[in-house]
Design an enzyme around this catalytic site. Sequence first.
Site, PDB file in Angstrom:
ATOM      1  N   TYR A 150      -5.250  43.712  78.208  1.00 47.25           N
ATOM      2  CA  TYR A 150      -6.851  43.549  78.288  1.00 47.25           C
ATOM      3  C   TYR A 150      -7.784  44.603  78.615  1.00 47.25           C
ATOM      4  CZ  TYR A 150     -10.614  40.941  80.833  1.00 47.25           C
ATOM      5  OH  TYR A 150     -11.324  40.910  81.249  1.00 47.25           O
ATOM      6  N   LYS A 154     -11.403  46.596  77.512  1.00 40.15           N
ATOM      7  CA  LYS A 154     -12.431  46.753  78.672  1.00 40.15           C
ATOM      8  C   LYS A 154     -12.662  48.246  77.826  1.00 40.15           C
ATOM      9  CE  LYS A 154     -13.087  42.070  78.942  1.00 40.15           C
ATOM     10  NZ  LYS A 154     -14.112  41.868  78.099  1.00 40.15           N
TER      11      LYS A 154
HETATM   12  N1  LIG Z   1     -14.010  35.765  84.731  1.00 39.06           N
HETATM   13  C1  LIG Z   1     -13.494  37.247  85.570  1.00 39.06           C
HETATM   14  O1  LIG Z   1     -13.231  36.785  86.986  1.00 39.06           O
HETATM   15  C2  LIG Z   1     -13.784  38.177  84.670  1.00 39.06           C
HETATM   16  C3  LIG Z   1     -13.875  39.495  85.479  1.00 39.06           C
HETATM   17  C4  LIG Z   1     -14.470  40.595  84.776  1.00 39.06           C
HETATM   18  C5  LIG Z   1     -14.375  40.476  83.882  1.00 39.06           C
HETATM   19  N2  LIG Z   1     -14.812  38.779  82.922  1.00 39.06           N
HETATM   20  C6  LIG Z   1     -14.831  39.294  81.619  1.00 39.06           C
HETATM   21  O2  LIG Z   1     -16.199  38.194  81.234  1.00 39.06           O
HETATM   22  C7  LIG Z   1     -16.219  37.505  79.950  1.00 39.06           C
HETATM   23  C8  LIG Z   1     -16.550  35.570  80.146  1.00 39.06           C
HETATM   24  O3  LIG Z   1     -15.209  35.453  81.338  1.00 39.06           O
HETATM   25  P1  LIG Z   1     -15.189  34.594  81.726  1.00 39.06           P
HETATM   26  O4  LIG Z   1     -14.648  34.349  82.871  1.00 39.06           O
HETATM   27  O5  LIG Z   1     -16.775  33.087  81.843  1.00 39.06           O
HETATM   28  O6  LIG Z   1     -13.974  32.961  80.852  1.00 39.06           O
HETATM   29  P2  LIG Z   1     -13.764  31.918  79.644  1.00 39.06           P
HETATM   30  O7  LIG Z   1     -13.194  31.789  80.170  1.00 39.06           O
HETATM   31  O8  LIG Z   1     -14.922  31.208  80.727  1.00 39.06           O
HETATM   32  O9  LIG Z   1     -15.114  31.776  78.884  1.00 39.06           O
HETATM   33  C9  LIG Z   1     -14.811  32.531  77.818  1.00 39.06           C
HETATM   34  C10 LIG Z   1     -15.838  31.878  76.271  1.00 39.06           C
HETATM   35  O10 LIG Z   1     -15.532  32.760  75.211  1.00 39.06           O
HETATM   36  C11 LIG Z   1     -15.141  31.936  74.079  1.00 39.06           C
HETATM   37  N3  LIG Z   1     -14.214  32.788  73.397  1.00 39.06           N
HETATM   38  C12 LIG Z   1     -12.913  32.872  73.447  1.00 39.06           C
HETATM   39  N4  LIG Z   1     -11.986  33.273  72.188  1.00 39.06           N
HETATM   40  C13 LIG Z   1     -13.155  32.961  71.340  1.00 39.06           C
HETATM   41  C14 LIG Z   1     -13.350  33.639  70.941  1.00 39.06           C
HETATM   42  N5  LIG Z   1     -12.572  34.217  70.045  1.00 39.06           N
HETATM   43  N6  LIG Z   1     -14.249  33.825  69.824  1.00 39.06           N
HETATM   44  C15 LIG Z   1     -15.400  33.351  70.393  1.00 39.06           C
HETATM   45  N7  LIG Z   1     -15.804  32.957  71.761  1.00 39.06           N
HETATM   46  C16 LIG Z   1     -14.202  32.526  72.291  1.00 39.06           C
HETATM   47  C17 LIG Z   1     -14.112  31.272  75.297  1.00 39.06           C
HETATM   48  O11 LIG Z   1     -13.950  29.432  74.441  1.00 39.06           O
HETATM   49  C18 LIG Z   1     -15.223  31.156  76.255  1.00 39.06           C
HETATM   50  O12 LIG Z   1     -16.149  30.162  76.468  1.00 39.06           O
HETATM   51  C19 LIG Z   1     -14.924  38.465  79.479  1.00 39.06           C
HETATM   52  O13 LIG Z   1     -14.939  39.223  78.654  1.00 39.06           O
HETATM   53  C20 LIG Z   1     -13.684  38.304  80.381  1.00 39.06           C
HETATM   54  O14 LIG Z   1     -12.940  39.314  79.851  1.00 39.06           O
HETATM   55  C21 LIG Z   1     -14.519  38.051  83.552  1.00 39.06           C
END
Ligand SMILES: NC(=O)c1ccc[n+]([C@@H]2O[C@H](COP(=O)([O-])OP(=O)(O)OC[C@H]3O[C@@H](n4cnc5c(N)ncnc54)[C@H](O)[C@@H]3O)[C@@H](O)[C@H]2O)c1
Length: 271
Positions: A150, A154
């Site tokens: 992951y 990123k």
């Molecule tokens: N939550 C955290 O702590 C955090 C921290 C740093 C980065 N991020 C990044 O932020 C972004 C959103 O994270 P989040 O926590 O809101 O996650 P989440 O799982 O709540 O949302 C992710 C969304 O992407 C969709 N998704 C997953 N695989 C997919 C695919 N193959 N095609 C289309 N849609 C797809 C899911 O259905 C969901 O709606 C991600 O890129 C994650 O890596 C999150």
Amino acid sequence: MRGLNDRVALVAGGAHGIGRAICARLAEEGCQVVVADLEADAAERTATEVGGVAVVCDVTDQEQVRAAVGTATDRFGRLDILVPNVGVAAADSLETIDDEGWAAQVEPTLHGAVRCIQEALPALLAAPGGGRIVATSSVNGMAAVGNIPYSAAKAGLINAIGNIAVSHGPRARGTAGASAGWVRANVVAPGTIRTRNWTENGPEQREMLERIPAVYPMGRVGLPEEVAAAVAFLASDDAAWITGVTLPVDGGLLTGPLTHMMQLGWPEPTG
Ligand SMILES: NC(=O)c1ccc[n+]([C@@H]2O[C@H](COP(=O)([O-])OP(=O)(O)OC[C@H]3O[C@@H](n4cnc5c(N)ncnc54)[C@H](O)[C@@H]3O)[C@@H](O)[C@H]2O)c1
């Protein structure tokens, strides 16, 4: 924020969490929003909430990504803003992960984002005033905080966006930049954000969410809306001279690790 009203935005992974907050904020700023997501019902729910359009789209499938971009351009006649926001993380160790496990994280997280950019690029280049890409990376892409597949994906995304900012900025696209078409491309790198990945992913993640504020200079984890605000800023005309940057939205995590270690107490020496 300036320059968001009446623009058209596509948010890939827009149904839940950070993506959903981005859809809501861009809509609030006056954008027409296309919510593209793997989960049809959730995408529809978010689209209804924000007055946008839902499209089922798996970012690992080129045809579906092409169709999602087509939904934006058919429906609204243009696409100004792309937010590749999908990220997939799993607890894997380097010792045990196989090719399939690696691909399950890297493919949607890195190639999925790049695929969205590739498919959206012609429309973004045609956007009056320049197209805008704001990709969601993570502090994992900027420091060694674990989860190698992951994190590597990123980090790769940060590099890809930097290159796109250079290769598709006004200078590279010719001095008649406006007519040749160009994009600004930036990244947000969130720290821990309270989403279902932490709250609905078993007791271990929930317990971590309770303990983790201690390492943050801000003393708490972040909210999806706080990432959405940074995305809206980078997509807006207020960021007109900002391209190729990665903006940590991390409550100071990457800034003060040493000071923090001191405050928390140095670990015992090993060996
Ligand atoms: N939550 C955290 O702590 C955090 C921290 C740093 C980065 N991020 C990044 O932020 C972004 C959103 O994270 P989040 O926590 O809101 O996650 P989440 O799982 O709540 O949302 C992710 C969304 O992407 C969709 N998704 C997953 N695989 C997919 C695919 N193959 N095609 C289309 N849609 C797809 C899911 O259905 C969901 O709606 C991600 O890129 C994650 O890596 C999150």
